[in-house]
Every structure is written in structure tokens, then in C-alpha cells.
Write a protein that holds these residues in place. Structure first.
Motif, short mmCIF file in Angstrom:
data_model
loop_
_atom_site.label_atom_id
_atom_site.label_comp_id
_atom_site.label_asym_id
_atom_site.label_seq_id
_atom_site.Cartn_x
_atom_site.Cartn_y
_atom_site.Cartn_z
N VAL A 160 2.68 -16.74 -52.14
CA VAL A 160 2.18 -15.75 -51.18
C VAL A 160 3.30 -14.75 -50.86
N ALA A 161 4.53 -15.25 -50.68
CA ALA A 161 5.65 -14.36 -50.35
C ALA A 161 5.92 -13.37 -51.49
N ILE A 162 5.84 -13.86 -52.73
CA ILE A 162 6.11 -12.98 -53.88
C ILE A 162 5.02 -11.89 -53.97
N TYR A 163 3.77 -12.29 -53.88
CA TYR A 163 2.69 -11.30 -53.95
C TYR A 163 2.80 -10.29 -52.80
N SER A 164 3.15 -10.79 -51.61
CA SER A 164 3.27 -9.89 -50.46
C SER A 164 4.41 -8.89 -50.69
N THR A 165 5.50 -9.40 -51.29
CA THR A 165 6.63 -8.51 -51.56
C THR A 165 6.20 -7.44 -52.57
N ILE A 166 5.50 -7.85 -53.61
CA ILE A 166 5.05 -6.88 -54.63
C ILE A 166 4.17 -5.80 -53.97
N LEU A 167 3.24 -6.26 -53.14
CA LEU A 167 2.35 -5.31 -52.46
C LEU A 167 3.15 -4.38 -51.55
N ALA A 168 4.06 -4.96 -50.77
CA ALA A 168 4.84 -4.15 -49.82
C ALA A 168 5.71 -3.14 -50.55
N VAL A 169 6.34 -3.57 -51.66
CA VAL A 169 7.22 -2.67 -52.41
C VAL A 169 6.38 -1.55 -53.03
N PHE A 170 5.27 -1.92 -53.63
CA PHE A 170 4.41 -0.95 -54.31
C PHE A 170 3.95 0.13 -53.32
N ILE A 171 3.34 -0.30 -52.24
CA ILE A 171 2.81 0.67 -51.27
C ILE A 171 3.96 1.39 -50.55
N GLY A 172 4.95 0.61 -50.13
CA GLY A 172 6.06 1.18 -49.36
C GLY A 172 6.82 2.25 -50.15
N LEU A 173 7.12 1.96 -51.42
CA LEU A 173 7.88 2.93 -52.22
C LEU A 173 7.08 4.20 -52.44
N ILE A 174 5.82 4.03 -52.86
CA ILE A 174 4.99 5.21 -53.13
C ILE A 174 4.85 6.07 -51.86
N ALA A 175 4.51 5.40 -50.76
CA ALA A 175 4.32 6.14 -49.50
C ALA A 175 5.63 6.81 -49.07
N GLY A 176 6.74 6.10 -49.20
CA GLY A 176 8.04 6.64 -48.80
C GLY A 176 8.44 7.84 -49.64
N ALA A 211 5.45 -3.20 -45.99
CA ALA A 211 5.20 -1.90 -46.63
C ALA A 211 5.61 -0.78 -45.69
N ALA A 212 5.30 -0.95 -44.40
CA ALA A 212 5.63 0.08 -43.41
C ALA A 212 7.15 0.26 -43.32
N ILE A 213 7.86 -0.86 -43.27
CA ILE A 213 9.33 -0.78 -43.15
C ILE A 213 9.93 -0.16 -44.41
N ILE A 214 9.43 -0.58 -45.57
CA ILE A 214 9.96 -0.04 -46.83
C ILE A 214 9.66 1.46 -46.94
N ALA A 215 8.47 1.87 -46.50
CA ALA A 215 8.11 3.29 -46.56
C ALA A 215 9.06 4.11 -45.69
N ARG A 216 9.33 3.62 -44.48
CA ARG A 216 10.23 4.35 -43.57
C ARG A 216 11.64 4.44 -44.14
N MET A 217 12.10 3.31 -44.68
CA MET A 217 13.45 3.27 -45.23
C MET A 217 13.56 4.16 -46.48
N THR A 218 12.53 4.10 -47.36
CA THR A 218 12.56 4.92 -48.58
C THR A 218 12.59 6.39 -48.20
N ARG A 219 11.77 6.78 -47.23
CA ARG A 219 11.72 8.18 -46.81
C ARG A 219 13.09 8.65 -46.32
N SER A 220 13.67 7.89 -45.38
CA SER A 220 14.93 8.37 -44.81
C SER A 220 16.04 8.36 -45.85
N SER A 221 16.03 7.34 -46.71
CA SER A 221 17.07 7.25 -47.74
C SER A 221 16.90 8.38 -48.77
N MET A 222 15.67 8.66 -49.14
CA MET A 222 15.41 9.75 -50.10
C MET A 222 15.81 11.09 -49.50
#
Lengths: 297, 317
Positions: free
Chosen positions: B101-117, B196-207
Motif C-alpha cells: 500500500v505504501a509503495i502504490y501510494s508513493t507512486i500515486l503521490a509522486v505521479f500526481i505531485g510532480l505533474i501538478a508541481g 501528492a499535495a506536499i510533493i506538488a508544493r515542493m516541486t513548484r517552489s523548487s522549480m
């Protein structure tokens, strides 16, 4: 971050550098509409938490079995629960509990974290290594796990949740304060006050601490949001405030069994958690932007 | 590189030892007599004494810790007080469920978070950016146990809000063999949303930080296409802080399992922990907390090592 601590002589109506910095900060903060809304929501929630229980004519624990699981109506704005208790009243009374956990746990975590972080950053060496390794250990417990482990042995109660969430917040404060202390202690004015014979305590409390308050304030605001989420999670698991206390996480947990025919039991406490956490997050974001030295013009 | 990995591995040892000390010390935090608490209030003095002897609680603390550590290193985390089975055995059967469950959740969070960010950063200060960031803020502020309950209400029970008709294919309740993936969807969304929300915020500010740098301006001035500028030049450097967050989020998903597994009745380590807490089965609580934390430390170690691949200039210090 202001580094000017020496008091400027008051000439005419000229204000001190610190009050000037405060004015600039307020100007920036008030320009950020989202942050202002977040701040106002927080103020409103605090008012509800303090005044609400006095204004309410209903006992949050008063049962009315004949009217159990009623949907929202004119008489019961948020409906009633499985014991016929008014959910709106319980949410109003629960506001105080939520804020109490949020503020007190951050106060505990903040005070301990600030002391450890400042000592670590200021003295360095073996003390720094020792403190930071302990912080690394605390950070090795992911998410809610550390708070959960502490509450599991202390026993489920609001006080124990405050202690557990407080301990859970210590490393976040310690790390940020240490980093800021390392930056500030290298500045020339610290060397100057040291050369003037100021003691370590005076340097730390009078000269370093006031200058690292910005990241601490931002961190504290954000941590309140995390603390509320963590505490409501623990209450949801039955490890927080004990029945019949109207804690929002516990109310959500009670509503699980009646989700299919009384979804309002789950909907309203959850919405309240989201609103409060969102307000602290938005306000924290605004504070960070207003205090961020990079954004200084 | 090898030197870097070895040094990083050595730095992990004190943390692992610290974790084991803290987990071991949990027993001493129990108010009153741990043996009495574990045996239950109605237990006779003899039962309590037997339990104390069995757990070695009569020995000095350092002797007990030495014994605990030496057994743990050999994969022995003691026996469950309730079932009598070895804790390791109880954990083994549930470990993979939680990890999955943790691995699938990470994949989902990274996928959505990165694209959104990335979209948010590329279109910064537009309506798209603001909308994505508002959604991310909501995702960040939503208790995952509440989201989980709402998802069950909507997609497992089929009660969408405002009486919207429910399309059967969206029903996330497995109805037979070959359909079991459906039981994974809701827990993964529940856990992954906040990440996903945290990764999106971090990706945006880092980018945004990277996009503002001189070498990006130079690349643009040289006529490099925007696509190459963003994906080849900016993203790779912007990923470093994002990778840290991904590691931390993975840990958060492991810790968050206690809530999601309780909500979705998943037989993983999170539920094992909660059941053990309720039954005051402390050896199991200690075992699960230790294993989840060790896994988190190992993941963070791997994240740190991955920095070297993302940016060769990164120094251990």
C-alpha cells in the motif's frame, strides 16, 4: 530577518528599526489576502472556542434517543448523533479541545525544541552532535507513529495526547532553531557583544533568540495544523480524548458505524478539522512569505 | 561513491541504535508496573510475577536492553502476550501488505505531485497555478482518515453526494477473483492525496527557484526549446529537495497505515499495531514500531544515496 538589535536614539518621531521592520512585515502580511482570510478564520475559531460554550444553551452530552441520527434541520443545524446529541453544540464545545491540543502541544514542543536547538547551534561540538543525533532518532519514527507509541504506553487521554504530540514536534523546532542559530552566531554583532563581555545566556536570550523568531513563528503556526491533525487522528483511533468528550476526531470515529444512514455524523466534524487546519496552513504560508528575507525589497 | 555510501551507512548505525533504545524504553514509560498493566487489572499476583519473570523485568534496565538488542539482531522480537506467537511471525505475514500500500501510494503521490508541481511552476501566477495550489492546500489540510471515510461512502457504498447517480464501474468493492485490485484503490488514494499535495508544493517552489537561475536564462538565450529547458535542465536540479520529500512521505505512508488500515480493515502492520495497543500487547507494539521505523531509516538512506546520482557535486557534509 532583522539583525539590528541596538536601539537607535529616539530623534523626533523616528521609530526604531524593529518597529519599522514590524510595520513592513504587517504591510506585507495584510497585502496577502489569503493570509488575512486564514488569520480571520483562526480568530473566529478562537472566539468560538472561548465564547461558544457560554452562549450555548444545550449540553453537548445531553442525550435524546428519540431524536437520534436526525439529519441537519432548523433545530439541529448539523443534525444529531447516535445518542441524539446535537452535533453543532458538540462541535462548538470541541473547538476548545482542538485548540487546546494544538496550542499546548506546540508550546511544549516549541519550548523544548527551541532550547535544544539554540544550545546545539550555539555551543556546537559534542553537545550539538549529541542533541542532533537524538533528534534524528525522534525523526526516525514516521508520521503519527511516535505520538502513537507514546500514547499507547501512557494511556489514552487528552493530556497524554498533548504530551505525545508535543514530543513529536520537538525535532522540527530543534532543527530549524539550530540552523538559524548557526547563521546568526556568525554575524559580527554577536562577536561585538561577546567582546563587550556579555555572558552566553545574555547573548542567547537577548541577541540570538529575538533574531531567529521569524522561522520559529512560521514553524509554530504550521505545527499547530500538524498537531491538530495528529491529535484528531489519535482520537479517531480511540487513543485521545475519551467519551463523551466532544473531540472532533472521536466524533468522526463514532460516525463511522452510521455512515450509510447518517453521513452528517462524519461530514461535519471532518469539515471542521479541514477548515481549522487549512486556516493555520494558509496563515502560516502568509507569515512565511511576509517574514522571508528573500522577499524583502 | 563507495566511500560516500559507506560513510552514510555508518552514520545510520547510531540512529538505528537510538531507535532501538527508544522502542525498548517504551516499556518503562508505562505508568505503574508494566507486568501488571500487561496482565490486566484482574490478574493474580502469581500471574503478574510469572509475566515479569518471562519478560525479564526483574533484571537491571541495561541487561534487559542488551538482551532485547541481541535478540532483535537475530530476528527475535519476543512473543505476543495475547497469541503467544513470535512477534516476528505476526509481523512477517502483514509486512508486505503495508509495504505494498505504501509503495502504490508513493507512486500515486509522486505521479500526481510532480505533474501538478511542474505545471504550476511553468504557468506560475496564472489561474492554473493558483487552482493547483489551492487544491494542494486542501489535500494537505485534509485528515486522511476523513478522506478515507468519504471515499468509502462514495465509491464503496455508492452514495455520491447530492443524489448523483452512481456508475457501477466506479464501485471500488471487489466482487470476485481478478477484481481484488479494487480493494487497493481507495486506501492508496486516501494515503497518497496528502503526499501528492506536499510533493506538488515542493516541486513548484523548487522549480521556480531553479527556473530563476542564470544557467536557465543562458539556455533560453541560446535558443534551447522550452521543453528541453524545463525537463532536461530545470527538473533534474529541482528534483533534489523533492526526492527528500518523497522519502519522508514514504515514511509518512508507513506511519499513516495505522489509520488507513483501520478504516479499510486491511490486515497490515498498522492494524496489527492498533490491535496490539488496544490489547496492551506491548511486545507487538514495540515490534511493529521498530520494524516500521527501521524501514523508514533504510528508505531515507536510499534517498540520500540517490542524491549522488542526481547531483554528483553533492558532498556528504
Amino acid at each position: 530577518m532583522s539583525t539590528q538589535t541596538e536601539k537607535s536614539p529616539v530623534i523626533g518621531k523616528k521609530s526604531s528599526p524593529r518597529s519599522e521592520a514590524f510595520k513592513t512585515f504587517m504591510k506585507r502580511l495584510l497585502k496577502n489576502k489569503a493570509a488575512v482570510i486564514g488569520g480571520l478564520v483562526i480568530l473566529f475559531i478562537i472566539l468560538v472556542g472561548i465564547i461558544g460554550p457560554f452562549l450555548s444553551k444545550t449540553d453537548p452530552n445531553a442525550q435524546d434517543i428519540l431524536n437520534k441520527l436526525q439529519p441537519p434541520s432548523k433545530d439541529h443545524w448539523f443534525g444529531t448523533d447516535n445518542f441524539g446529541r446535537d452535533i453543532f453544540t458538540r462541535i462548538v464545545f470541541g473547538t476548545k479541545l482542538t485548540l487546546k491540543v494544538g496550542f499546548l502541544s506546540v508550546l511544549i514542543g516549541g519550548v523544548v525544541g527551541i532550547v535544544l536547538g539554540i544550545v546545539s547551534g550555539y555551543y556546537g561540538g559534542i553537545i550539538d552532535t549529541l542533541i542532533m543525533r537524538v533528534m534524528d532518532v525522534l525523526l526516525a519514527f514516521p508520521g503519527i507513529l511516535l505520538a502513537l507509541a507514546i500514547v499507547s504506553v501512557l494511556g489514552g487521554s487528552l493530556t497524554n495526547v498533548i504530551i505525545a504530540v508535543g514530543i513529536f514536534s520537538v525535532p522540527a523546532f530543534a532543527r530549524i532553531v539550530r540552523g538559524s542559530t548557526l547563521q546568526v552566531k556568525k554575524l559580527e554583532y554577536i562577536d561585538a557583544v561577546r567582546a563587550l563581555g556579555a555572558s552566553d545566556g545574555r547573548i542567547i536570550f537577548k541577541h540570538i533568540l529575538p533574531n531567529i523568531m521569524s522561522p520559529i513563528i512560521v514553524q509554530a503556526t504550521m505545527r499547530i495544523a500538524t498537531a491538530i491533525l495528529t491529535a484528531s487522528g489519535l482520537a479517531f483511533l480511540g487513543l485521545g480524548a475519551q467519551p463523551p468528550e466532544p473531540e472532533w476526531g472521536a466524533m468522526l470515529s463514532d460516525g463511522r458505524a452510521y455512515m450509510h444512514n447518517a453521513s452528517h455524523m462524519v461530514m461535519f466534524p471532518g469539515m471542521m478539522i479541514v477548515i481549522v487546519v487549512l486556516a493555520f496552513n494558509i496563515f502560516g504560508d502568509g507569515l512565511r512569505d511576509a517574514l522571508d528575507p528573500k522577499m524583502k525589497q | 561513491m563507495t566511500k560516500y555510501i559507506i560513510r552514510r551507512l555508518l552514520q545510520t548505525i547510531p540512529v538505528l541504535l537510538g531507535v532501538s533504545i527508544l522502542v525498548f524504553s517504551l516499556m518503562f514509560l508505562i505508568p505503574g508496573d508494566p507486568a501488571q498493566v500487561m496482565a490486566g487489572e484482574g490478574a493474580s499476583a502469581q500471574t503478574v510475577e510469572n509475566l515479569r519473570e518471562k519478560l525479564g523485568l526483574n533484571d537491571p534496565a541495561y541487561v534487559q536492553y542488551g538482551r532485547y538488542l541481541s535478540s532483535a539482531l537475530q530476528g527475535d522480537l519476543g512473543n505476543s502476550i495475547r497469541s503467544g506467537r513470535p512477534v516476528m511471525e505476526e509481523i512477517q505475514t502483514r509486512f508486505w501488505v503495508t509495504l505494498e500500500v505504501a509503495i502504490y501510494s508513493t507512486i500515486l503521490a509522486v505521479f500526481i505531485g510532480l505533474i501538478a508541481g511542474i505545471i504550476s511552476a511553468v504557468r506560475h501566477y496564472t489561474l492554473t497555478d493558483v487552482s493547483i495550489m489551492i487544491i494542494a492546500l486542501f489535500g494537505l489540510s485534509m485528515p486522511n482518515f476523513w478522506l478515507g471515510l468519504l471515499l468509502i461512502q462514495w465509491f464503496a457504498l455508492g452514495n455520491l453526494p447530492f443524489d448523483i447517480p452512481f456508475p457501477e464501474f466506479l464501485k471500488m468493492r471487489p466482487s470476485g477473483w481478478g477484481d481484488t485490485w479494487r480493494q487497493m484503490v481507495l486506501p492508496v488514494i486516501t494515503l497518497g492525496t496528502g503526499g501528492a499535495a506536499i510533493i506538488a508544493r515542493m516541486t513548484r517552489s523548487s522549480m521556480l527557484e531553479v527556473i530563476g537561475q542564470d544557467y536557465i536564462r543562458t539556455a533560453r538565450a541560446k535558443g534551447v526549446s522550452e521543453r528541453v529547458v524545463i525537463y532536461r535542465h530545470a527538473l533534474k536540479n529541482a528534483l533534489i529537495p523533492v526526492v527528500t520529500i518523497i522519502g519522508l512521505e514514504f515514511g509518512g505512508f508507513l506511519g499513516g497505515a495505522v489509520l488507513t488500515e483501520t478504516i479499510f480493515a486491511i490486515n497490515g502492520m498498522g492494524r496489527l499495531t492498533i490491535d496490539a495497543i488496544r490489547q496492551r500487547d506491548f511486545p507487538v507494539v514495540q515490534g511493529t514500531v521498530l520494524v516500521i521505523s527501521l524501514l523508514f531509516v533504510v528508505v531515507n538512506l536510499l534517498v540520500d544515496i540517490s542524491y549522488k546520482f542526481l547531483n554528483k557535486r553533492i558532498d556528504l557534509n
